[in-house]
Design an enzyme around this catalytic site. Structure first.
Site, short mmCIF file in Angstrom:
data_model
loop_
_atom_site.label_atom_id
_atom_site.label_comp_id
_atom_site.label_asym_id
_atom_site.label_seq_id
_atom_site.Cartn_x
_atom_site.Cartn_y
_atom_site.Cartn_z
N SER A 55 3.97 5.06 -3.52
CA SER A 55 4.48 3.74 -3.15
C SER A 55 4.31 3.43 -1.67
O SER A 55 4.35 2.26 -1.27
CB SER A 55 5.95 3.61 -3.54
OG SER A 55 6.72 4.64 -2.93
N ASP B 276 17.04 2.62 2.42
CA ASP B 276 15.67 3.08 2.21
C ASP B 276 15.04 3.34 3.58
O ASP B 276 14.68 2.40 4.30
CB ASP B 276 14.87 2.02 1.45
CG ASP B 276 13.46 2.49 1.09
OD1 ASP B 276 13.03 3.53 1.63
OD2 ASP B 276 12.80 1.82 0.28
N HIS C 216 10.29 3.59 2.90
CA HIS C 216 9.35 2.48 2.87
C HIS C 216 9.48 1.64 4.14
O HIS C 216 10.44 1.78 4.90
CB HIS C 216 9.59 1.63 1.62
CG HIS C 216 9.32 2.37 0.35
ND1 HIS C 216 10.33 3.02 -0.35
CD2 HIS C 216 8.18 2.59 -0.33
CE1 HIS C 216 9.80 3.61 -1.42
NE2 HIS C 216 8.49 3.36 -1.43
#
Length: 447
Positions: A176, A419, A422
């Site tokens: 990702s 998070d 990312h």
């Protein structure tokens, strides 16, 4: 000779016109203001981020974040890139002699001309990466440009890149974080296309984090920008017959992902992996390592990762036409959790500026492993270009989505669910793509 005594001075003063006195005072004030204004203008860039209290601190709780005063003028200020040698003796990377430059050895410099695009103008970004739209109050993280020590990178030109990609395919293969970079490239290229409807997913699939692969066509240039989700790059599947108890699935370290049938003939390949090569995402969930028909119950994560990289390099060398296809491997992008991990109290929302401190030794472990595999392979360095972005990315603790990954209109998320893996877009992945752009153009100029 005329002279004025102390007795004559009051008479002279009285003879002065009030208007003349007023004009003189106003003139003096204006000259003073102009002089001071010039000083502030000349010194503006050198003071903007050096100990200015209203910018706010680094925050964070890890102890590794420096204070604003520790940011040196050299780190915060650098001349803009130019095509010719600049005042610091830097050549352009694309100029003759520029290919000797190590583009990964450099520093982050603040640049008012950034970002290269705005997320609200790009329909190809996952909601979770739209930090400013999701409520992030600061935008400083969008203003940093990567400046190599020995050369200047070409400024990204979306039209030029699209022209070079005309009738070609650019594919990102990985996890990702690779998707993060793929969406960044979509936005960077789309900035040159007024009609965004001429950019579309060829199968009609919407952008979602759960699609196995996505292929976006830039109709005006007949080129595609593609993403293939394969976190390990090798096959993950059911264990062989007779596998030991507790083995729920295996990673077949000697077999490249089945998605290779779709991407191996692309004109540019960009691989990444690393974030899923952990105990928590493998052995803890019953995912062990397989070679041939044998499950290697005692193999450690590092060895398994090394074997998978050997498989990738072997595959590229034997199944990809590298005279036609440019191949890149982007190194691991560090995470920046403080006080915990993913979903376990880890946070990074208070980290508002880069960390210009020394790099910890562990940032090189992943880099060394990949570099060793490539150097030991008979033609590893020839078939694949290693993009070592790990050290430069480690410094960008400020660029993660942190609390701001729940989509526009939802506001910041809970403090315990951040998070720090990312990246916000626009942001750090744009710099990876600027490096890719420079390397791509260099290769094109040679061939």
């Amino acid at each position: 000779m005329n002279s004025i005594t102390h007795l004559d001075f009051p008479k002279k003063v009285k003879s002065c016109s009030p208007l003349e006195s007023f004009v003189g005072v106003v003139g003096f004030v204006l000259v003073t203001i102009l002089f001071i204004g010039c000083l502030f203008y000349w010194d503006y860039r050198s003071v903007r981020f050096l100990g200015v209290p209203w910018l706010g601190g680094f925050g964070g709780g890890g102890g590794s974040s420096p204070s604003l005063l520790s940011v040196s003028p050299e780190a915060a200020v650098a001349p803009p890139p130019t095509a010719a040698m600049d005042v610091n003796g830097r050549l352009g990377f694309l100029d003759e002699g520029g290919d000797s430059c190590d583009v990964y050895d450099g520093k982050w410099v603040f640049d008012d001309d950034y970002p290269l695009y705005q997320s609200q103008d790009c329909p190809f970004v996952d909601d979770g990466f739209r930090c400013l739209e999701n409520g992030r109050p600061d935008s400083f993280y969008t203003k940093w440009r990567w400046q190599p020590e020995g050369c200047n990178l070409p400024r990204f030109n979306a039209t030029k890149m699209l022209e070079k990609l005309r009738n070609k395919r650019l594919a990102f293969i990985g996890d990702s974080i690779g998707r993060n970079q793929w969406e960044s490239m979509l936005c960077m290229l789309a900035s040159a296309i007024p009609n965004k409807k001429s950019i579309y997913e060829v199968n009609g699939s919407p952008i979602t984090k759960h699609q196995g692969f996505l292929v976006f066509m830039f109709e005006d240039y007949n080129c595609t920008i593609e993403y293939y989700r394969t976190p390990y790059l090798v096959v993950q599947g059911s264990p062989p017959h007779g596998a030991p108890n507790g083995v729920r699935m295996t990673l077949r370290l000697d077999h490249i992902s089945w998605t290779h049938l779709m991407w191996k003939d692309a004109d540019v390949l960009v691989f990444n992996t690393g974030h899923w090569w952990t105990y928590e995402k493998t052995v803890r969930h019953g995912c062990y390592f397989q070679e041939g028909m044998k499950v290697m119950m005692d193999m450690d994560i590092r060895t398994a990762f090394q074997r998978s990289m050997e498989t990738l390099v072997d595959f590229i060398g034997t199944h990809v036409n590298t005279t036609k296809t440019q191949v890149y491997f982007r190194s691991y992008a560090p995470v920046h959790f403080r006080g915990g991990t993913w979903k376990r109290g880890g946070h990074c929302h208070q980290l508002n500026l880069p960390d210009f401190g020394p790099l910890p030794n562990e940032t090189e472990k992943h880099v060394d492993l990949v570099s060793d595999v490539m150097s030991k392979h008979s033609n590893g360095m020839q078939v694949m270009n290693f993009m070592n972005v790990t050290p430069m990315t480690y410094q960008r603790q400020d660029g993660h989505t942190s609390l701001y990954h729940f989509g526009p209109g939802n506001g910041p998320g809970p403090l315990h669910h951040q998070d720090c893996s990312h990246w916000c877009l626009p942001g750090v992945p744009d710099s990876w793509n600027e490096l890719l752009y420079a390397l791509f153009l260099k290769r094109e100029s040679i061939h």
